[in-house]
Design a protein around this motif. Structure first.
Motif, PDB file in Angstrom:
ATOM      1  N   VAL A  70       0.841  -1.200   0.000  1.00 16.48           N
ATOM      2  CA  VAL A  70       0.000   0.000   0.000  1.00 16.48           C
ATOM      3  C   VAL A  70       0.877   1.251   0.000  1.00 16.48           C
ATOM      4  O   VAL A  70       1.601   1.524   0.955  1.00 16.48           O
ATOM      5  CB  VAL A  70      -0.947   0.021   1.207  1.00 16.48           C
ATOM      6  CG1 VAL A  70      -1.803   1.293   1.191  1.00 16.48           C
ATOM      7  CG2 VAL A  70      -1.840  -1.213   1.203  1.00 16.48           C
ATOM      8  N   TYR A  71       0.818   1.968  -1.100  1.00 17.38           N
ATOM      9  CA  TYR A  71       1.553   3.230  -1.266  1.00 17.38           C
ATOM     10  C   TYR A  71       0.583   4.297  -1.734  1.00 17.38           C
ATOM     11  O   TYR A  71      -0.484   4.012  -2.282  1.00 17.38           O
ATOM     12  CB  TYR A  71       2.648   3.079  -2.323  1.00 17.38           C
ATOM     13  CG  TYR A  71       3.942   2.470  -1.841  1.00 17.38           C
ATOM     14  CD1 TYR A  71       5.105   3.233  -1.756  1.00 17.38           C
ATOM     15  CD2 TYR A  71       4.017   1.128  -1.487  1.00 17.38           C
ATOM     16  CE1 TYR A  71       6.309   2.678  -1.331  1.00 17.38           C
ATOM     17  CE2 TYR A  71       5.203   0.561  -1.061  1.00 17.38           C
ATOM     18  CZ  TYR A  71       6.355   1.340  -0.989  1.00 17.38           C
ATOM     19  OH  TYR A  71       7.534   0.784  -0.566  1.00 17.38           O
ATOM     20  N   VAL A  72       0.989   5.542  -1.549  1.00 16.90           N
ATOM     21  CA  VAL A  72       0.262   6.683  -2.093  1.00 16.90           C
ATOM     22  C   VAL A  72       1.282   7.619  -2.724  1.00 16.90           C
ATOM     23  O   VAL A  72       2.493   7.435  -2.583  1.00 16.90           O
ATOM     24  CB  VAL A  72      -0.535   7.435  -1.001  1.00 16.90           C
ATOM     25  CG1 VAL A  72      -1.637   6.562  -0.429  1.00 16.90           C
ATOM     26  CG2 VAL A  72       0.392   7.943   0.101  1.00 16.90           C
ATOM     27  N   THR A  73       0.787   8.622  -3.419  1.00 16.57           N
ATOM     28  CA  THR A  73       1.672   9.651  -3.953  1.00 16.57           C
ATOM     29  C   THR A  73       0.967  10.985  -3.840  1.00 16.57           C
ATOM     30  O   THR A  73      -0.208  11.067  -3.456  1.00 16.57           O
ATOM     31  CB  THR A  73       2.084   9.354  -5.398  1.00 16.57           C
ATOM     32  OG1 THR A  73       3.123  10.269  -5.783  1.00 16.57           O
ATOM     33  CG2 THR A  73       0.916   9.478  -6.358  1.00 16.57           C
ATOM     34  N   LYS A  74       1.681  12.047  -4.171  1.00 21.70           N
ATOM     35  CA  LYS A  74       1.121  13.382  -4.058  1.00 21.70           C
ATOM     36  C   LYS A  74       1.671  14.250  -5.169  1.00 21.70           C
ATOM     37  O   LYS A  74       2.884  14.446  -5.279  1.00 21.70           O
ATOM     38  CB  LYS A  74       1.463  13.998  -2.690  1.00 21.70           C
ATOM     39  CG  LYS A  74       0.792  15.337  -2.437  1.00 21.70           C
ATOM     40  CD  LYS A  74       1.069  15.803  -1.017  1.00 21.70           C
ATOM     41  CE  LYS A  74       0.330  17.118  -0.726  1.00 21.70           C
ATOM     42  NZ  LYS A  74       0.591  17.576   0.670  1.00 21.70           N
ATOM     43  N   VAL A  75       0.780  14.721  -6.029  1.00 23.11           N
ATOM     44  CA  VAL A  75       1.136  15.627  -7.117  1.00 23.11           C
ATOM     45  C   VAL A  75       0.134  16.766  -7.110  1.00 23.11           C
ATOM     46  O   VAL A  75      -1.080  16.532  -7.099  1.00 23.11           O
ATOM     47  CB  VAL A  75       1.117  14.913  -8.488  1.00 23.11           C
ATOM     48  CG1 VAL A  75       1.452  15.902  -9.604  1.00 23.11           C
ATOM     49  CG2 VAL A  75       2.091  13.746  -8.506  1.00 23.11           C
ATOM     50  N   SER A  76       0.630  17.980  -7.108  1.00 19.24           N
ATOM     51  CA  SER A  76      -0.245  19.140  -7.093  1.00 19.24           C
ATOM     52  C   SER A  76      -1.232  19.084  -8.257  1.00 19.24           C
ATOM     53  O   SER A  76      -0.851  18.846  -9.403  1.00 19.24           O
ATOM     54  CB  SER A  76       0.582  20.425  -7.185  1.00 19.24           C
ATOM     55  OG  SER A  76      -0.250  21.568  -7.216  1.00 19.24           O
ATOM     56  N   GLY A  77      -2.514  19.276  -7.930  1.00 19.52           N
ATOM     57  CA  GLY A  77      -3.539  19.279  -8.962  1.00 19.52           C
ATOM     58  C   GLY A  77      -4.197  17.942  -9.216  1.00 19.52           C
ATOM     59  O   GLY A  77      -5.120  17.854 -10.031  1.00 19.52           O
ATOM     60  N   TYR A  78      -3.753  16.891  -8.509  1.00 15.34           N
ATOM     61  CA  TYR A  78      -4.329  15.550  -8.687  1.00 15.34           C
ATOM     62  C   TYR A  78      -4.824  15.018  -7.350  1.00 15.34           C
ATOM     63  O   TYR A  78      -4.208  15.247  -6.309  1.00 15.34           O
ATOM     64  CB  TYR A  78      -3.293  14.578  -9.249  1.00 15.34           C
ATOM     65  CG  TYR A  78      -3.000  14.774 -10.714  1.00 15.34           C
ATOM     66  CD1 TYR A  78      -3.588  13.966 -11.688  1.00 15.34           C
ATOM     67  CD2 TYR A  78      -2.138  15.782 -11.137  1.00 15.34           C
ATOM     68  CE1 TYR A  78      -3.320  14.154 -13.037  1.00 15.34           C
ATOM     69  CE2 TYR A  78      -1.869  15.975 -12.483  1.00 15.34           C
ATOM     70  CZ  TYR A  78      -2.453  15.158 -13.426  1.00 15.34           C
ATOM     71  OH  TYR A  78      -2.196  15.342 -14.761  1.00 15.34           O
ATOM     72  N   THR A  79      -5.936  14.293  -7.398  1.00 24.35           N
ATOM     73  CA  THR A  79      -6.474  13.645  -6.203  1.00 24.35           C
ATOM     74  C   THR A  79      -6.793  12.188  -6.518  1.00 24.35           C
ATOM     75  O   THR A  79      -7.070  11.832  -7.671  1.00 24.35           O
ATOM     76  CB  THR A  79      -7.757  14.338  -5.707  1.00 24.35           C
ATOM     77  OG1 THR A  79      -8.704  14.405  -6.781  1.00 24.35           O
ATOM     78  CG2 THR A  79      -7.458  15.746  -5.211  1.00 24.35           C
ATOM     79  N   VAL A  80      -6.772  11.368  -5.484  1.00 22.41           N
ATOM     80  CA  VAL A  80      -7.037   9.953  -5.679  1.00 22.41           C
ATOM     81  C   VAL A  80      -8.516   9.715  -5.935  1.00 22.41           C
ATOM     82  O   VAL A  80      -9.377  10.399  -5.376  1.00 22.41           O
ATOM     83  CB  VAL A  80      -6.558   9.133  -4.458  1.00 22.41           C
ATOM     84  CG1 VAL A  80      -7.409   9.396  -3.227  1.00 22.41           C
ATOM     85  CG2 VAL A  80      -6.518   7.636  -4.784  1.00 22.41           C
TER      86      VAL A  80
END
Length: 201
Positions: A70-80
């Protein structure tokens, strides 16, 4: 799901009954590129504290994946996209959608690694018949095949893929997603779960 959506999905997912059954996988990349309606590691990466192990284990068990995937990421302008989160063929999968509604990329985590020798041999998405090109970029591999591209990041026995349509999401976005991939903290884990469930506090 409306009739138009069902018709557009038919060539790839004739068996699908609803959105929850159509969870993305690298072998089903085009799912991430179709219009859909969306509602919604440790401190060194996420800026928070790693998720409580009991909550993570419970969530992973519900999804049918190993907690370490289980991983997540974070990019400005995007949501899961919550409804995309789950398991496919033993991998943890999640789709991230642009808040402007025009593009998506997928995060896929499975066991494995990638080397200069194995990189071009591993298929990329559903374009397995296309030649895969590989470029070593820091700790990751940038790969292209046909109309798809991805960053693949080996991390302690798991392989993290950030994949998208080359015409929809540019390389810089995927690179940021790859660099930001990490194990979730409590808030990030809760964001993956249906609102009615969440995690304990």
């Amino acid at each position: 799901m409306g009739a138009d959506m069902q018709k557009s999905l038919a060539p790839w997912h004739a068996h699908a009954k609803d959105v929850r059954m159509m969870r993305p996988a690298r072998a089903l990349l085009l799912l991430l590129l179709l219009p859909v309606l969306v509602t919604g590691c440790g401190a060194d990466e996420s800026g928070g504290t790693a998720a409580d192990s009991a909550d993570l284990d419970a969530a992973a068990g519900d999804w049918g994946v190993a907690p370490e995937l289980v991983y997540v990421t974070k990019v400005s302008g995007y949501t899961v996209f919550q409804e995309s989160v789950g398991e496919y063929n033993g991998e943890f999968v999640a789709a991230y959608r642009s808040e402007k509604g025009g593009s998506k990329f997928g995060l896929f985590v499975g066991r494995g690694t990638m080397t200069a020798e194995s990189c071009p041999e591993q298929p990329l998405g559903e374009v397995s018949e296309k030649q895969v090109t590989c470029e070593h970029d820091g700790n990751a591999w940038y790969r292209k095949a046909g109309g798809s591209h991805e960053y693949a990041v080996p991390d302690d026995g798991v392989l993290i893929h950030l994949i998208a349509d080359v015409d929809k999401v540019d390389r810089a976005v995927l690179r940021k997603a790859a660099e930001a991939a990490h194990r979730p903290d409590n808030a990030e884990l809760a964001a993956l779960l249906p609102a009615a469930k969440g995690t304990g506090t």
